[in-house]
Design a protein around this motif. Structure first.
Motif, PDB file in Angstrom:
ATOM      1  N   HIS A 290       0.826  -1.221   0.000  1.00  0.00           N
ATOM      2  CA  HIS A 290       0.000   0.000   0.000  1.00  0.00           C
ATOM      3  C   HIS A 290       0.855   1.264   0.000  1.00  0.00           C
ATOM      4  O   HIS A 290       0.412   2.316   0.453  1.00  0.00           O
ATOM      5  CB  HIS A 290      -1.009  -0.042   1.145  1.00  0.00           C
ATOM      6  CG  HIS A 290      -1.957  -1.200   0.985  1.00  0.00           C
ATOM      7  ND1 HIS A 290      -2.835  -1.278  -0.072  1.00  0.00           N
ATOM      8  CD2 HIS A 290      -2.099  -2.345   1.677  1.00  0.00           C
ATOM      9  CE1 HIS A 290      -3.516  -2.417   0.007  1.00  0.00           C
ATOM     10  NE2 HIS A 290      -3.076  -3.081   1.057  1.00  0.00           N
TER      11      HIS A 290
ATOM     12  N   ASN B 206       0.676  11.484   2.610  1.00  0.00           N
ATOM     13  CA  ASN B 206      -0.234  12.214   1.723  1.00  0.00           C
ATOM     14  C   ASN B 206      -0.096  13.726   1.833  1.00  0.00           C
ATOM     15  O   ASN B 206      -0.474  14.451   0.921  1.00  0.00           O
ATOM     16  CB  ASN B 206      -1.678  11.803   2.002  1.00  0.00           C
ATOM     17  CG  ASN B 206      -1.956  10.428   1.412  1.00  0.00           C
ATOM     18  OD1 ASN B 206      -1.459  10.103   0.341  1.00  0.00           O
ATOM     19  ND2 ASN B 206      -2.722   9.623   2.130  1.00  0.00           N
ATOM     20  N   SER B 207       0.430  14.191   2.960  1.00  0.00           N
ATOM     21  CA  SER B 207       0.551  15.643   3.139  1.00  0.00           C
ATOM     22  C   SER B 207       1.818  16.202   2.501  1.00  0.00           C
ATOM     23  O   SER B 207       2.042  17.399   2.499  1.00  0.00           O
ATOM     24  CB  SER B 207       0.557  15.965   4.635  1.00  0.00           C
ATOM     25  OG  SER B 207       1.653  15.309   5.239  1.00  0.00           O
TER      26      SER B 207
ATOM     27  N   ASN C 179       8.386  13.192  -0.359  1.00  0.00           N
ATOM     28  CA  ASN C 179       8.312  11.783   0.041  1.00  0.00           C
ATOM     29  C   ASN C 179       9.621  11.073  -0.263  1.00  0.00           C
ATOM     30  O   ASN C 179      10.137  10.320   0.557  1.00  0.00           O
ATOM     31  CB  ASN C 179       7.161  11.084  -0.672  1.00  0.00           C
ATOM     32  CG  ASN C 179       5.883  11.082   0.146  1.00  0.00           C
ATOM     33  OD1 ASN C 179       5.722  10.290   1.063  1.00  0.00           O
ATOM     34  ND2 ASN C 179       4.978  12.003  -0.165  1.00  0.00           N
TER      35      ASN C 179
ATOM     36  N   SER D 282       3.529  17.021  -7.327  1.00  0.00           N
ATOM     37  CA  SER D 282       2.192  16.466  -7.092  1.00  0.00           C
ATOM     38  C   SER D 282       2.148  15.830  -5.699  1.00  0.00           C
ATOM     39  O   SER D 282       3.176  15.570  -5.087  1.00  0.00           O
ATOM     40  CB  SER D 282       1.875  15.391  -8.121  1.00  0.00           C
ATOM     41  OG  SER D 282       1.922  15.910  -9.423  1.00  0.00           O
ATOM     42  N   TYR D 283       0.914  15.569  -5.261  1.00  0.00           N
ATOM     43  CA  TYR D 283       0.717  14.871  -3.987  1.00  0.00           C
ATOM     44  C   TYR D 283       0.279  13.437  -4.276  1.00  0.00           C
ATOM     45  O   TYR D 283      -0.328  13.168  -5.323  1.00  0.00           O
ATOM     46  CB  TYR D 283      -0.327  15.602  -3.145  1.00  0.00           C
ATOM     47  CG  TYR D 283       0.215  16.902  -2.582  1.00  0.00           C
ATOM     48  CD1 TYR D 283       0.822  16.924  -1.320  1.00  0.00           C
ATOM     49  CD2 TYR D 283       0.182  18.069  -3.335  1.00  0.00           C
ATOM     50  CE1 TYR D 283       1.363  18.096  -0.825  1.00  0.00           C
ATOM     51  CE2 TYR D 283       0.723  19.246  -2.846  1.00  0.00           C
ATOM     52  CZ  TYR D 283       1.312  19.256  -1.581  1.00  0.00           C
ATOM     53  OH  TYR D 283       1.861  20.410  -1.100  1.00  0.00           O
ATOM     54  N   PRO D 284       0.592  12.501  -3.373  1.00  0.00           N
ATOM     55  CA  PRO D 284       0.259  11.095  -3.627  1.00  0.00           C
ATOM     56  C   PRO D 284      -1.189  10.862  -4.065  1.00  0.00           C
ATOM     57  O   PRO D 284      -1.438  10.036  -4.946  1.00  0.00           O
ATOM     58  CB  PRO D 284       0.548  10.434  -2.279  1.00  0.00           C
ATOM     59  CG  PRO D 284       1.670  11.246  -1.715  1.00  0.00           C
ATOM     60  CD  PRO D 284       1.378  12.666  -2.131  1.00  0.00           C
ATOM     61  N   ASP D 285      -2.141  11.619  -3.495  1.00  0.00           N
ATOM     62  CA  ASP D 285      -3.550  11.442  -3.863  1.00  0.00           C
ATOM     63  C   ASP D 285      -3.821  11.732  -5.336  1.00  0.00           C
ATOM     64  O   ASP D 285      -4.846  11.334  -5.872  1.00  0.00           O
ATOM     65  CB  ASP D 285      -4.443  12.374  -3.029  1.00  0.00           C
ATOM     66  CG  ASP D 285      -4.606  11.837  -1.620  1.00  0.00           C
ATOM     67  OD1 ASP D 285      -4.305  10.637  -1.421  1.00  0.00           O
ATOM     68  OD2 ASP D 285      -5.012  12.611  -0.732  1.00  0.00           O
ATOM     69  N   GLN D 286      -2.907  12.456  -5.957  1.00  0.00           N
ATOM     70  CA  GLN D 286      -3.112  12.815  -7.368  1.00  0.00           C
ATOM     71  C   GLN D 286      -2.489  11.788  -8.306  1.00  0.00           C
ATOM     72  O   GLN D 286      -2.450  11.997  -9.514  1.00  0.00           O
ATOM     73  CB  GLN D 286      -2.506  14.203  -7.639  1.00  0.00           C
ATOM     74  CG  GLN D 286      -3.133  15.290  -6.766  1.00  0.00           C
ATOM     75  CD  GLN D 286      -2.351  16.597  -6.828  1.00  0.00           C
ATOM     76  OE1 GLN D 286      -1.141  16.623  -6.693  1.00  0.00           O
ATOM     77  NE2 GLN D 286      -3.075  17.691  -7.037  1.00  0.00           N
TER      78      GLN D 286
ATOM     79  N   SER E 247      -1.788   7.648  -9.745  1.00  0.00           N
ATOM     80  CA  SER E 247      -2.348   6.298  -9.869  1.00  0.00           C
ATOM     81  C   SER E 247      -1.559   5.356  -8.966  1.00  0.00           C
ATOM     82  O   SER E 247      -0.480   5.704  -8.467  1.00  0.00           O
ATOM     83  CB  SER E 247      -2.231   5.828 -11.316  1.00  0.00           C
ATOM     84  OG  SER E 247      -0.872   5.596 -11.624  1.00  0.00           O
TER      85      SER E 247
ATOM     86  N   LYS F  56       2.245   5.707  -7.632  1.00  0.00           N
ATOM     87  CA  LYS F  56       2.569   5.715  -6.199  1.00  0.00           C
ATOM     88  C   LYS F  56       3.681   4.722  -5.901  1.00  0.00           C
ATOM     89  O   LYS F  56       4.595   4.999  -5.134  1.00  0.00           O
ATOM     90  CB  LYS F  56       1.329   5.370  -5.367  1.00  0.00           C
ATOM     91  CG  LYS F  56       0.341   6.498  -5.247  1.00  0.00           C
ATOM     92  CD  LYS F  56      -0.832   6.081  -4.372  1.00  0.00           C
ATOM     93  CE  LYS F  56      -1.995   7.033  -4.572  1.00  0.00           C
ATOM     94  NZ  LYS F  56      -3.236   6.541  -4.012  1.00  0.00           N
TER      95      LYS F  56
END
Ligand SMILES: Nc1ncnc2c1ncn2[C@@H]1O[C@H](COP(=O)(O)OP(=O)(O)OP(=O)(O)O)[C@@H](O)[C@H]1O
Ligand SMILES: [Mg+2]
Length: 364
Positions: A90, A95-96, A102, A136-140, A142, A146
């Protein structure tokens, strides 16, 4: 090199003892892409987590380049752990934080100079194909993107070992393939030893050179991928092999056999390490007065060695068919006739990969 020497692990959970690892003996050589496969609960994650001491063995030792990390001082252990990267099913990204941050994280914790961090992170983002996603942020992203961030982060401290716990299990087959290709490049270009845990034999087939099969906390079988695929010794290993390379004769071919006016015979040819399948079939068709029609089959490659089978229909006179058969038989392959009673002769080596192709005629 990673050596597991009589490694056992017992968990105490709600007053019960769970033996997750039982006397594991295993050696991962430098440069290996070593796969560990097993069903859920077999102990795979526990095993891989003993390498970077996310779990401490209850008994036995894990040696990295001959050193037992469990015996190091805290300071030396911190240094040693930098040489072991890890990626997860996972992804475990923050995410922040941006993609860049990261990846930079392990270096920031290590107080590396800003310019060095920038160079290193950008270099790795290029390597994993995400140079345009730095902000970009991880939520953005695929799932595949990731995991690329996860891989870049794992490599940022220049490790010599990369641990992958079900790194592709959350991804679709296409994305899985691209991540496995990337891991292969990590192995080849950065000379990093990879230990990969999976429950998918396809993963083992695609990139590993060696494999261990785990069940009930034990390694029940291990060896080169080619040997395990061609000659699995345990029921569990056989089931895993058959999950990617099945060996039943397809229904459509059984139906063909019901036509008893056929001027042809149907054979299964197993290729085990022969350099190429096509020349054998086409030269048999040239050499004798027969037509050979490839009905089904797939030759898959294991570490560059062809592996798998073809089902062919050979038509012509009985004498010519027999001569073609003898010729093929002499070529370091296994050939067995398929009749309405199934595969005759020693059918023990038959295998078919079902992504087969049909109707490929080779003229004599
Ligand atoms: N922290 C823990 N406390 C208690 N038991 C645990 C702990 N971690 C793992 N176990 C148990 O140890 C055994 C092996 O677990 P492990 O997670 O290593 O299996 P796995 O092969 O990775 O399975 P999966 O494919 O589901 O991830 C299981 O019976 C599990 O319940
Ligand atoms: Mg697991």
């Amino acid at each position: 090199m990673i050596e597991f020497q009589n490694v056992s692990k017992v968990f105490n959970s709600a007053g019960k003892q769970i033996e997750a690892l039982k006397d594991i003996q295993l050696t991962v050589e430098r440069g290996d892409i070593f796969g560990v496969i097993g069903f859920s609960g077999a102990g795979k994650s526990t095993l891989i987590r003993t390498v970077n001491l996310l779990e401490y063995p209850t008994a036995g030792e894990v040696l990295i380049e001959g050193r037992n990390l469990a015996k190091l001082s805290e300071k030396h252990l911190r240094e040693a752990k930098k040489k072991i990267g890890m990626i997860f099913q996972h992804f475990n990204l923050l995410n922040s934080k941006t993609v860049f941050e990261n990846v930079a994280m392990p270096l920031r914790l290590g107080k590396v100079k800003k310019i060095e961090i920038e160079n290193r992170v950008n270099q790795l983002l290029r390597f994993v194909g995400l140079e345009d996603k730095a902000n970009s942020y991880p939520d953005q992203l695929s799932g595949g993107q990731k995991q690329r961030v996860g891989i870049a982060r794992a490599l940022v401290t220049n490790p010599s070992i990369l641990l992958c716990d079900e790194a592709t299990s959350a991804l679709d087959p296409q994305t899985t393939k691209s991540i496995l290709d990337l891991l292969k490049r990590v192995n080849e270009e950065y000379k990093i030893t990879i230990l990969i845990i999976t429950h998918e034999m396809e993963v083992i087939k695609q990139i590993c050179n060696r494999v261990a099969v785990m069940e009930g906390g034990r390694v029940i079988e291990s060896g080169s991928v080619f040997n395990i695929f061609s000659n699995p010794q345990t029921e569990t290993a056989r089931n895993f092999v058959h999950s990617v390379i099945r060996d039943e004769v397809p229904e459509s071919i059984i139906h063909l056999l019901e036509d008893d006016k056929r001027q042809s015979r149907i054979y299964k040819i197993d290729f085990l390490g022969v350099s190429s399948s096509q020349p054998i079939v086409s030269s048999a068709a040239k050499e004798f007065d027969v037509e050979i029609n490839i009905l089904f089959g797939n030759i898959t490659e294991l570490q560059g060695i062809p592996f798998g089978n073809l089902i062919v229909e050979i038509s012509g006179s009985e004498i010519e068919i027999a001569r073609a058969y003898k010729y093929i038989e002499a070529q370091n392959v296994t050939i067995n006739e398929i009749t309405d009673k199934g595969v005759t002769g020693n059918g023990s080596k038959q295998r078919t990969d079902y992504e087969g192709f049909v109707g490929n005629v080779v003229h004599g």
